[in-house]
Design a protein around this motif. Structure first.
Motif, PDB file in Angstrom:
ATOM      1  N   THR A 187     -16.016  -7.706  30.848  1.00 25.10           N
ATOM      2  CA  THR A 187     -15.258  -7.312  29.313  1.00 25.10           C
ATOM      3  C   THR A 187     -17.015  -7.306  28.787  1.00 25.10           C
ATOM      4  O   THR A 187     -17.326  -8.064  28.611  1.00 25.10           O
ATOM      5  N   TYR A 188     -16.913  -5.672  28.012  1.00 24.56           N
ATOM      6  CA  TYR A 188     -18.429  -5.682  28.124  1.00 24.56           C
ATOM      7  C   TYR A 188     -17.943  -5.817  26.216  1.00 24.56           C
ATOM      8  O   TYR A 188     -17.289  -4.707  25.632  1.00 24.56           O
ATOM      9  N   PHE A 189     -18.850  -6.917  25.691  1.00 27.11           N
ATOM     10  CA  PHE A 189     -19.220  -7.016  24.016  1.00 27.11           C
ATOM     11  C   PHE A 189     -19.966  -6.477  23.042  1.00 27.11           C
ATOM     12  O   PHE A 189     -21.485  -6.455  24.010  1.00 27.11           O
ATOM     13  N   VAL A 214     -14.663 -14.511  31.268  1.00 26.40           N
ATOM     14  CA  VAL A 214     -14.800 -14.480  32.343  1.00 26.40           C
ATOM     15  C   VAL A 214     -16.320 -12.971  33.396  1.00 26.40           C
ATOM     16  O   VAL A 214     -15.376 -11.973  32.822  1.00 26.40           O
ATOM     17  N   ASP A 215     -17.110 -13.498  32.925  1.00 26.29           N
ATOM     18  CA  ASP A 215     -18.209 -12.331  33.844  1.00 26.29           C
ATOM     19  C   ASP A 215     -17.788 -11.329  32.401  1.00 26.29           C
ATOM     20  O   ASP A 215     -18.084 -10.176  32.877  1.00 26.29           O
ATOM     21  N   CYS A 216     -18.723 -11.353  31.236  1.00 27.59           N
ATOM     22  CA  CYS A 216     -18.393 -10.618  30.231  1.00 27.59           C
ATOM     23  C   CYS A 216     -20.263 -10.262  30.476  1.00 27.59           C
ATOM     24  O   CYS A 216     -20.998 -10.929  30.560  1.00 27.59           O
ATOM     25  N   LYS A 217     -20.071  -9.236  29.477  1.00 26.75           N
ATOM     26  CA  LYS A 217     -21.225  -8.499  29.355  1.00 26.75           C
ATOM     27  C   LYS A 217     -21.668  -7.575  28.365  1.00 26.75           C
ATOM     28  O   LYS A 217     -21.059  -8.434  27.463  1.00 26.75           O
ATOM     29  N   GLY A 218     -23.060  -7.499  27.670  1.00 31.66           N
ATOM     30  CA  GLY A 218     -23.540  -7.177  26.642  1.00 31.66           C
ATOM     31  C   GLY A 218     -23.793  -8.350  25.444  1.00 31.66           C
ATOM     32  O   GLY A 218     -23.718  -9.356  25.940  1.00 31.66           O
ATOM     33  N   PRO A 219     -24.221  -7.159  24.163  1.00 29.05           N
ATOM     34  CA  PRO A 219     -24.857  -8.131  23.022  1.00 29.05           C
ATOM     35  C   PRO A 219     -24.088  -9.506  22.804  1.00 29.05           C
ATOM     36  O   PRO A 219     -25.041 -10.230  22.349  1.00 29.05           O
TER      37      PRO A 219
END
Length: 138
Positions: free
Chosen positions: A65-67, A92-97
């Motif tokens: 998920t992108y946060f 798990v495997d999240c991306k973004g700032p």
């Protein structure tokens, strides 16, 4: 930002008071419910918490998920405050700032591959094949 299956737009009413994306509740470890978000995007107009324990056995997983802006702690024990270890909160495997987990609550779970499989589409969402039985609209 990657292609998302769902977009959650967290828009707070109070600028200095972060809200919550989820408030999941399970009153016992035997309750089969929980929230699993995979391939989503969470954005908004300020910091937001990923979840709070509506009941002591609350269970929420964000995967791939992108946060955008997530509070550093990410999660709030709320009704599980006496023993937050009963909750299952995982990223798990999240991306973004907002995906930096270095300041997350210490009781956030690191799930093994087999535990992650328990929350997969085949095992958790469609274990009784209810999705396969939905009518097809053409």
């Amino acid at each position: 930002m990657s292609n998302s299956s769902c977009v959650i737009n967290a828009v707070g009413r109070f600028p200095n008071l972060p809200g919550f994306v989820t408030a999941q509740g399970r009153s016992s470890a035997d309750d089969p419910s929980g929230f699993v978000f995979e391939g989503c995007s969470i954005k908004g107009n300020g910091e937001v918490n990923l979840g709070r324990a509506w009941e002591p056995y609350s269970r929420v997983i964000f995967k791939k998920t992108y946060f955008s802006e997530i509070t550093p702690q990410g999660w709030v024990a709320w009704r599980a405050a006496n023993d937050p270890s009963t909750t299952t909160y995982a990223e798990v495997d999240c991306k973004g700032p907002g995906a930096d987990t270095s300041k997350r609550v210490p009781w956030m779970k690191n799930l093994s591959s087999s535990e992650l499989y328990e929350f997969s589409f085949a095992s958790f969402i469609n274990s009784d094949r209810w999705v396969d039985k939905l009518p097809i609209i053409s």
